[in-house]
Scaffold this motif. Structure first.
Motif, short mmCIF file in Angstrom:
data_model
loop_
_atom_site.label_atom_id
_atom_site.label_comp_id
_atom_site.label_asym_id
_atom_site.label_seq_id
_atom_site.Cartn_x
_atom_site.Cartn_y
_atom_site.Cartn_z
N ALA A 267 -3.75 0.72 0.86
CA ALA A 267 -3.45 0.72 -0.57
C ALA A 267 -3.50 -0.70 -1.12
O ALA A 267 -2.93 -1.62 -0.54
CB ALA A 267 -2.06 1.33 -0.79
N GLY A 268 -4.20 -0.87 -2.23
CA GLY A 268 -4.28 -2.18 -2.90
C GLY A 268 -5.42 -3.05 -2.39
O GLY A 268 -5.80 -4.02 -3.05
N GLY A 287 -6.69 10.01 -0.18
CA GLY A 287 -6.41 8.86 -1.03
C GLY A 287 -7.41 8.75 -2.16
O GLY A 287 -8.24 9.64 -2.39
N ARG A 288 -7.30 7.62 -2.88
CA ARG A 288 -8.22 7.42 -3.98
C ARG A 288 -8.46 5.94 -4.21
O ARG A 288 -7.72 5.09 -3.72
CB ARG A 288 -7.75 8.11 -5.26
CG ARG A 288 -6.35 7.73 -5.73
CD ARG A 288 -5.96 8.53 -6.97
NE ARG A 288 -5.91 9.97 -6.74
CZ ARG A 288 -6.76 10.85 -7.27
NH1 ARG A 288 -7.73 10.47 -8.08
NH2 ARG A 288 -6.64 12.14 -7.01
N GLY A 289 -9.51 5.67 -4.97
CA GLY A 289 -9.84 4.28 -5.26
C GLY A 289 -11.02 4.22 -6.19
O GLY A 289 -11.41 5.24 -6.79
N ARG A 319 -6.65 2.46 -4.31
CA ARG A 319 -5.41 2.65 -5.10
C ARG A 319 -4.26 3.00 -4.15
O ARG A 319 -3.18 2.46 -4.26
CB ARG A 319 -5.58 3.78 -6.12
CG ARG A 319 -6.53 3.47 -7.23
CD ARG A 319 -5.96 2.41 -8.18
NE ARG A 319 -7.07 1.62 -8.72
CZ ARG A 319 -6.96 0.40 -9.22
NH1 ARG A 319 -5.79 -0.21 -9.25
NH2 ARG A 319 -8.01 -0.25 -9.67
N ASP A 320 -4.50 3.99 -3.28
CA ASP A 320 -3.56 4.20 -2.18
C ASP A 320 -4.39 4.25 -0.90
O ASP A 320 -5.60 4.02 -0.96
CB ASP A 320 -2.69 5.46 -2.38
CG ASP A 320 -3.41 6.58 -3.08
OD1 ASP A 320 -2.89 7.10 -4.06
OD2 ASP A 320 -4.53 6.92 -2.62
N ASP A 321 -3.75 4.43 0.25
CA ASP A 321 -4.51 4.41 1.51
C ASP A 321 -5.71 5.34 1.35
O ASP A 321 -5.54 6.54 1.11
CB ASP A 321 -3.63 4.89 2.69
CG ASP A 321 -2.62 3.83 3.11
OD1 ASP A 321 -2.65 2.70 2.56
OD2 ASP A 321 -1.79 4.15 4.00
N TRP A 322 -6.90 4.75 1.46
CA TRP A 322 -8.13 5.46 1.08
C TRP A 322 -9.02 5.63 2.31
O TRP A 322 -9.46 4.62 2.89
CB TRP A 322 -8.84 4.65 -0.01
CG TRP A 322 -9.95 5.37 -0.71
CD1 TRP A 322 -10.21 6.70 -0.73
CD2 TRP A 322 -10.95 4.76 -1.54
NE1 TRP A 322 -11.31 6.97 -1.52
CE2 TRP A 322 -11.78 5.79 -2.03
CE3 TRP A 322 -11.23 3.44 -1.93
CZ2 TRP A 322 -12.88 5.54 -2.86
CZ3 TRP A 322 -12.31 3.20 -2.76
CH2 TRP A 322 -13.12 4.24 -3.22
#
Ligand code: GTQ
Length: 344
Positions: A267-268, A287-289, A319-322
């Motif tokens: 994430a991040g 997750g997503r990104g 955005r979070d663990d992807w």
């Protein structure tokens, strides 16, 4: 001679040569042998929420038995009508409903399945069934009998990745239909994973083809490996925590034409620009990104599918663990001595 005369003389020569199906190279050289990859592909993201109603409707339109394979094809927007997601690869979403059987056939095209939603369906490949769960990566090697069935509940969808355009290009396309809807199953469920997928191999084992004998890489194990990496080191600046699916027999890629990989971006985390000569198909497992390709930004969430054209720089911002699965023709390019990558 004036420049006009030279041009006119050449045109007349080209016209005479043309009658013999001959053409001059020098008018085409720069286009034929460009400095950099020059393909028509465009980047694109398909959002699963937009696709799902159409995939589900396909079951109201046709049965798996009638369709043989009930699949909605994902076409690169620059290659509509071609059934291609890249120059060498095919992608589609296959749907199977409880009680259905997609009848047995075999073909020279290799297939991979990446399971998107549902549970309880199986694929039978070369005499062994495997029950599929979301996130599993499943291999159907070239020229092996395979059929799919569903003894569970609810719709089941997976992403089909095939090397159809590559086989078409080589003119090596052959298919055969089995005389039974279900090809014989000779070994118990889980046999291949036990024999070949535990860091062990039967002594004297001789490979049956160029693919990994592990034909289902379960998501539960893959996920565990990816998350272990996050505890023991920093992600690669350009790719994140990136793993490739391997053939345990020789340590090479799991399949001979398509390179399959999986990555985790904490994430991040945001990658630095990366590009490679293989056009890539990605799908989010968890997750997503954001995927940025050249100047385009695409949000990606679970089950969304992306295509990134070869040699276009891209970045990934989690955005979070992807977790992302990908496939490409990198294996084939490497074997031919063509594959390149660039960081930055
Ligand atoms: O499952 O055998 O998406 O033969 C396209 C062609 C799936 C399959 C596809 C196929 C298959």
């Amino acid at each position: 001679m004036s420049p006009d005369d030279v041009a006119a003389r050449r045109e007349a020569f080209y016209a005479r040569a043309d009658t013999q199906h001959l053409a001059p190279l020098w008018t085409r050289l720069k286009a034929l042998v460009p400095k950099l990859p020059a393909h028509q592909l465009v980047p694109h993201v398909w959002h699963y929420d937009d696709l799902r109603p159409h995939v589900m409707e396909s079951a109201r339109q046709i049965s798996a038995a009638e369709a043989e394979r009930r699949v909605m094809i994902l076409e690169n927007p620059a290659l509509r009508g071609s059934s291609q997601i890249t120059n060498t690869l095919y992608a589609g979403l296959q749907l199977i409903m409880p009680g259905e059987v997609a009848p047995a056939h075999r073909h020279t095209q290799s297939a991979l399945r990446f399971i998107v939603e549902g549970s309880g369906a199986y694929t039978a490949v070369d005499g062994e069934k495997t029950i599929m769960q979301p996130g599993d990566f499943v291999i159907t090697p070239s020229w092996t009998w395979h059929h799919h069935g569903h003894d569970g509940d609810g719709p089941m969808v997976w992403l089909d990745g095939l090397d159809i355009p590559m086989c078409t290009f080589f003119g090596s396309t052959f298919r055969e239909d089995h005389d039974q809807a279900e090809a014989p199953v000779a070994r118990p469920v889980g046999d291949a994973l036990a024999r070949y997928g535990s860091g062990l191999l039967p002594v004297g084992y001789v490979a049956r083809n160029l693919n990994s004998p592990v034909f289902n890489y379960p998501w539960a194990r893959t996920r565990e490996a990816l998350h272990a990496l996050t505890k023991a080191g920093v992600p690669d600046a350009h790719t994140g925590h990136l793993m490739r699916y391997v053939n345990p027999v020789d340590g090479g890629w799991a399949m001979p034409t398509m390179a399959t990989m999986v990555r985790l971006l904490p994430a991040g985390f945001a990658t630095l620009p990366y590009r490679s000569s293989d056009s890539m198909v990605f799908t989010t497992v968890e997750g997503r990104g954001e995927l940025r390709v050249a100047d385009q930004v695409f949000a990606m969430g679970p089950r969304d599918i992306a295509v990134v054209p070869g040699w276009m720089p891209y970045t990934l911002h989690a955005r979070d663990d992807w977790a992302l699965f990908s496939y490409s023709d990198r294996v084939a390019q490497e074997k031919l001595g063509l594959w390149r990558e660039a960081r930055g």
